[in-house]
Write a protein that holds these residues in place. Structure first.
Motif, mmCIF file in Angstrom:
data_model
loop_
_atom_site.group_PDB
_atom_site.id
_atom_site.type_symbol
_atom_site.label_atom_id
_atom_site.label_comp_id
_atom_site.label_asym_id
_atom_site.label_seq_id
_atom_site.Cartn_x
_atom_site.Cartn_y
_atom_site.Cartn_z
ATOM 1 N N TYR A 118 10.061 3.439 -1.670
ATOM 2 C CA TYR A 118 10.668 2.127 -1.426
ATOM 3 C C TYR A 118 11.873 2.229 -0.492
ATOM 4 O O TYR A 118 12.162 1.284 0.260
ATOM 5 C CB TYR A 118 11.058 1.464 -2.746
ATOM 6 N N SER A 119 12.565 3.363 -0.512
ATOM 7 C CA SER A 119 13.666 3.526 0.437
ATOM 8 C C SER A 119 13.144 3.543 1.876
ATOM 9 O O SER A 119 13.835 3.090 2.798
ATOM 10 C CB SER A 119 14.443 4.811 0.133
ATOM 11 N N SER A 120 11.921 4.041 2.075
ATOM 12 C CA SER A 120 11.321 4.018 3.414
ATOM 13 C C SER A 120 11.053 2.593 3.870
ATOM 14 O O SER A 120 11.263 2.250 5.040
ATOM 15 C CB SER A 120 10.021 4.826 3.421
ATOM 16 N N VAL A 121 10.566 1.756 2.951
ATOM 17 C CA VAL A 121 10.368 0.338 3.292
ATOM 18 C C VAL A 121 11.685 -0.275 3.735
ATOM 19 O O VAL A 121 11.762 -1.001 4.736
ATOM 20 C CB VAL A 121 9.791 -0.433 2.085
ATOM 21 N N SER A 122 12.748 0.016 2.988
ATOM 22 C CA SER A 122 14.058 -0.536 3.307
ATOM 23 C C SER A 122 14.553 -0.047 4.663
ATOM 24 O O SER A 122 14.983 -0.844 5.508
ATOM 25 C CB SER A 122 15.053 -0.164 2.209
ATOM 26 N N HIS A 123 14.494 1.258 4.891
ATOM 27 C CA HIS A 123 15.066 1.809 6.114
ATOM 28 C C HIS A 123 14.262 1.443 7.356
ATOM 29 O O HIS A 123 14.831 1.308 8.435
ATOM 30 C CB HIS A 123 15.207 3.321 5.992
ATOM 31 N N MET A 124 12.952 1.262 7.231
ATOM 32 C CA MET A 124 12.174 0.851 8.397
ATOM 33 C C MET A 124 12.459 -0.601 8.771
ATOM 34 O O MET A 124 12.176 -1.029 9.888
ATOM 35 C CB MET A 124 10.689 1.058 8.147
ATOM 36 N N GLY A 125 13.045 -1.364 7.840
ATOM 37 C CA GLY A 125 13.469 -2.718 8.189
ATOM 38 C C GLY A 125 14.539 -2.722 9.262
ATOM 39 O O GLY A 125 14.638 -3.667 10.059
ATOM 40 N N TYR A 150 14.712 -6.105 0.037
ATOM 41 C CA TYR A 150 13.663 -6.023 -0.982
ATOM 42 C C TYR A 150 13.315 -4.560 -1.272
ATOM 43 O O TYR A 150 13.186 -4.154 -2.435
ATOM 44 C CB TYR A 150 12.429 -6.786 -0.514
ATOM 45 N N GLY A 151 13.157 -3.764 -0.207
ATOM 46 C CA GLY A 151 12.867 -2.353 -0.408
ATOM 47 C C GLY A 151 13.993 -1.646 -1.142
ATOM 48 O O GLY A 151 13.756 -0.826 -2.038
ATOM 49 N N GLY A 152 15.237 -1.976 -0.786
ATOM 50 C CA GLY A 152 16.375 -1.356 -1.441
ATOM 51 C C GLY A 152 16.481 -1.716 -2.910
ATOM 52 O O GLY A 152 16.747 -0.852 -3.761
ATOM 53 N N LEU A 174 16.139 0.782 -6.178
ATOM 54 C CA LEU A 174 17.175 0.843 -7.214
ATOM 55 C C LEU A 174 16.578 0.728 -8.614
ATOM 56 O O LEU A 174 17.131 1.260 -9.585
ATOM 57 C CB LEU A 174 18.186 -0.281 -6.973
ATOM 58 N N ALA A 175 15.420 0.061 -8.715
ATOM 59 C CA ALA A 175 14.817 -0.182 -10.026
ATOM 60 C C ALA A 175 13.853 0.915 -10.462
ATOM 61 O O ALA A 175 13.364 0.883 -11.607
ATOM 62 C CB ALA A 175 14.080 -1.521 -10.007
ATOM 63 N N GLN A 176 13.567 1.883 -9.590
ATOM 64 C CA GLN A 176 12.533 2.871 -9.900
ATOM 65 C C GLN A 176 13.015 3.954 -10.851
ATOM 66 O O GLN A 176 14.178 4.338 -10.847
ATOM 67 C CB GLN A 176 12.010 3.512 -8.612
ATOM 68 N N ARG A 177 12.064 4.467 -11.634
ATOM 69 C CA ARG A 177 12.321 5.599 -12.529
ATOM 70 C C ARG A 177 11.620 6.862 -12.034
ATOM 71 O O ARG A 177 11.969 7.956 -12.448
ATOM 72 C CB ARG A 177 11.843 5.248 -13.941
ATOM 73 N N ASP A 178 10.605 6.677 -11.183
ATOM 74 C CA ASP A 178 9.882 7.796 -10.574
ATOM 75 C C ASP A 178 10.585 8.172 -9.270
ATOM 76 O O ASP A 178 10.769 7.326 -8.387
ATOM 77 C CB ASP A 178 8.430 7.385 -10.312
ATOM 78 N N TRP A 206 0.820 -1.215 0.000
ATOM 79 C CA TRP A 206 0.000 0.000 0.000
ATOM 80 C C TRP A 206 0.856 1.268 0.000
ATOM 81 O O TRP A 206 0.426 2.321 -0.491
ATOM 82 C CB TRP A 206 -0.918 0.016 1.226
ATOM 83 N N LEU A 207 2.074 1.184 0.554
ATOM 84 C CA LEU A 207 2.856 2.396 0.798
ATOM 85 C C LEU A 207 3.313 3.107 -0.479
ATOM 86 O O LEU A 207 3.110 4.321 -0.612
ATOM 87 C CB LEU A 207 4.055 2.072 1.688
ATOM 88 N N PRO A 208 3.946 2.415 -1.449
ATOM 89 C CA PRO A 208 4.379 3.144 -2.648
ATOM 90 C C PRO A 208 3.221 3.824 -3.372
ATOM 91 O O PRO A 208 3.353 4.971 -3.835
ATOM 92 C CB PRO A 208 5.030 2.053 -3.508
ATOM 93 N N ASP A 209 2.082 3.142 -3.480
ATOM 94 C CA ASP A 209 0.934 3.740 -4.154
ATOM 95 C C ASP A 209 0.419 4.952 -3.387
ATOM 96 O O ASP A 209 0.085 5.988 -3.978
ATOM 97 C CB ASP A 209 -0.188 2.709 -4.304
ATOM 98 N N ALA A 210 0.333 4.838 -2.063
ATOM 99 C CA ALA A 210 -0.143 5.963 -1.256
ATOM 100 C C ALA A 210 0.789 7.160 -1.380
ATOM 101 O O ALA A 210 0.342 8.305 -1.517
ATOM 102 C CB ALA A 210 -0.282 5.528 0.210
#
Length: 527
Positions: A334-341, A317-319, A323-327, A260-264
């Motif tokens: 996605y960096s937030s997903v990674s860092h909250m890990g 996974y978040g990292g 790395l794959a994003q263009r937006d 839900w997070l990237p879309d939000a």
């Protein structure tokens, strides 16, 4: 200092109530009132921090909280079940005090970021102030029912703030956010009811989180540590801990309940992304720390390896997705997903340095991540576009913007001297020093830092250096440097990120005694 927590908690709601009686066309009044309400919140939070006793050594959870306010709120007879009692019970300790101050500060940044919202300004600012009170309430509530009420109340403002003022796919993003977080709330609700039926204050059942933390269980109740009752072959305490991991893990968010997070974030307006990344994710982390680990330390010991694995998966996974994003904004999400890990890895270590690192990382990320979304918002406000391949050489045209981008990107990748380094270092020290799981957890977590460096440095190289280039000629007239309002938002964030990196005791001195007491609960297995 009497009733200061109430003022911090309820003053924005009072201002929102006043806004109901102001004509909708006076949009400038609404932003000024919002600013005043949140600024007063921040001033009161600073006063609390100044008067907080950092040297207090708790001997029980009852004595760990300061500025306590406690009055009976709801007493309701339920017939044969008995009387349900709910208290208006507030307080802060060394864990919640830094988060209250962080919340007040980030909420003020969010209001300044909202300064250019003119469409439906009345509804926007009323919802924003309701959200402000709900977030603060989660960090200061000591009655589980009150905590849950604030936790749920965050959903409605966020749903409408994304769904009305968001991007092209705002309806999809807001509904997905609402459904995910509502599902998580249901898991937490089940545990809350079970704890109420198991924990007593004298002769009566209670929602008091302090009694739950101190282990005031009635004998032979379902969540009593000594209860032989099993549910589907498992201890009720084990199931309760799993439910809390799921419920708060969605809010954190942890893989695999993160989608839900990237879309939000992508669809939310910039001010709401600032609050979402800076504070709502921290509510999930705080719930795990305070409730899951605080009330069920005996189960947390057994599940430390599992939680650490979820944390490592989230980091990697978040990292890799970042790395794959263009937006640009989706990359930051996605960096937030990674860092909250890293928060999960620090908690799973069950060490004082790991717990302190998790809390510090929550505060640090609560400053860095909003700044990154503001950085992404600047480009979007100028061009209506965030695709990284559409920009190059921005340092030549926007040097001040590039400077702030560099500060926050390097803080995000953990450069020494900035706050991101301190939190990640302490978490890794806890991971490598823990006897609860393999050294591979620490090694793989360290790999996550390398991935962070890759996507941040690659973004810098692609967008800010090389030959100047923008995809559309119509954007040229808007490629000017930061405005005074944008600097007003980014300068305080940069100062705090640098200050915490150089002098982390600004946070750690508040939390040390509470964390040390917290860790004692794991040495004895249960409260």
């Amino acid at each position: 200092m009497q009733n200061t927590l109430t003022y911090i908690f309820l003053f924005p709601l009072l201002v929102a109530l006043v806004m109901l009686f102001i004509p909708a066309e006076r949009w400038k009044v609404f932003r000024r009132l919002s600013f005043a309400a949140v600024a007063i919140q921040l001033v009161l939070s600073i006063i609390l921090m100044i008067n907080f006793d950092q040297s207090l050594v708790p001997e029980s959870w009852e004595g760990a909280f300061q500025f306590v306010e406690k009055v009976n709120w709801i007493n309701m007879s339920l017939g044969s079940i008995g009387t349900i009692s709910i208290q208006y019970y507030l307080g802060v300790d060394g864990i919640s005090m830094p988060l209250v101050a962080l919340s007040s500060f980030v909420l003020l940044i969010g209001v300044i970021s909202s300064w250019n919202i003119e469409e439906k300004a009345k509804g926007y600012h009323i919802l924003y102030l309701i959200l402000s009170s709900s977030i603060i309430g989660c960090f200061i509530a000591l009655d589980f029912f009150l905590f849950y009420l604030c936790f749920e109340f965050m959903l409605l403002p966020m749903f409408f703030l994304i769904g009305i003022w968001g991007g092209a796919r705002r309806s999809y993003a807001s509904i997905k956010f609402f459904l995910y977080t509502l599902l998580g709330s249901l898991f937490i609700l089940v545990v809350m009811i079970g704890l109420y039926l198991s924990v007593v204050d004298g002769d009566a059942n209670t929602f008091s989180m302090v009694k739950m933390l101190d282990g005031s269980y009635a004998s032979d109740t379902v969540l009593d540590p000594g209860s032989p009752q099993l549910i589907f072959g498992y201890s009720a305490r084990v199931l309760a801990f799993i439910f809390l991991i799921i419920g708060f893990g969605i809010k954190l968010p942890a893989v695999p309940v993160h989608t839900w997070l990237p879309d939000a974030h992508v669809e939310a307006p910039t001010p709401i992304s600032v609050v979402l990344a800076g504070l709502l994710l921290k509510v999930g982390a705080y719930g795990l720390l305070r409730i899951a680990y605080g009330i069920f330390p005996d189960v947390a010991i057994d599940f430390s390896g599992f939680v650490a694995i979820i944390g490592v998966i989230s980091i990697l996974y978040g990292g890799m997705n970042a790395l794959a994003q263009r937006d640009l904004k989706r990359m930051v999400a996605y960096s937030s997903v990674s860092h909250m890990g890293f928060v999960l890895v620090g908690l799973a270590s069950l060490t004082a340095v790991g717990f302190s690192g998790s809390l510090f990382h929550m505060v640090s990320h609560g400053l860095i991540s909003p700044a990154l979304f503001l950085i992404a918002g600047v480009i979007y406000d100028r061009t209506g576009n965030r695709q990284m391949e559409n920009f190059s050489g921005l340092a030549a045209r926007m040097p001040v913007y590039t400077f702030f981008m560099a500060v926050f990107f390097f803080a995000g990748l953990g450069l020494p001297g900035l706050s991101g380094f301190v939190g990640e270092l302490m978490v890794l020290m806890g991971a490598f020093g823990s006897s609860k799981f393999s050294l591979w957890i620490g090694i793989l977590s360290t790999l996550g830092i390398a991935i962070s460096a890759a996507y941040f440095l690659w973004t810098i190289q692609r967008m800010f250096y090389g030959k100047y280039f923008v995809r559309e000629s119509a954007w040229e007239s808007n490629m000017f440097d930061l405005t005074a309002r944008e600097k007003l938002m980014l300068i305080p964030l940069a100062i705090l990120v640098i200050a915490l990196g150089i002098y982390p005791r600004l946070v750690l001195d508040y939390s040390n005694e509470t964390i040390n007491f917290f860790i004692q609960q794991f040495s004895i297995g249960q409260p």
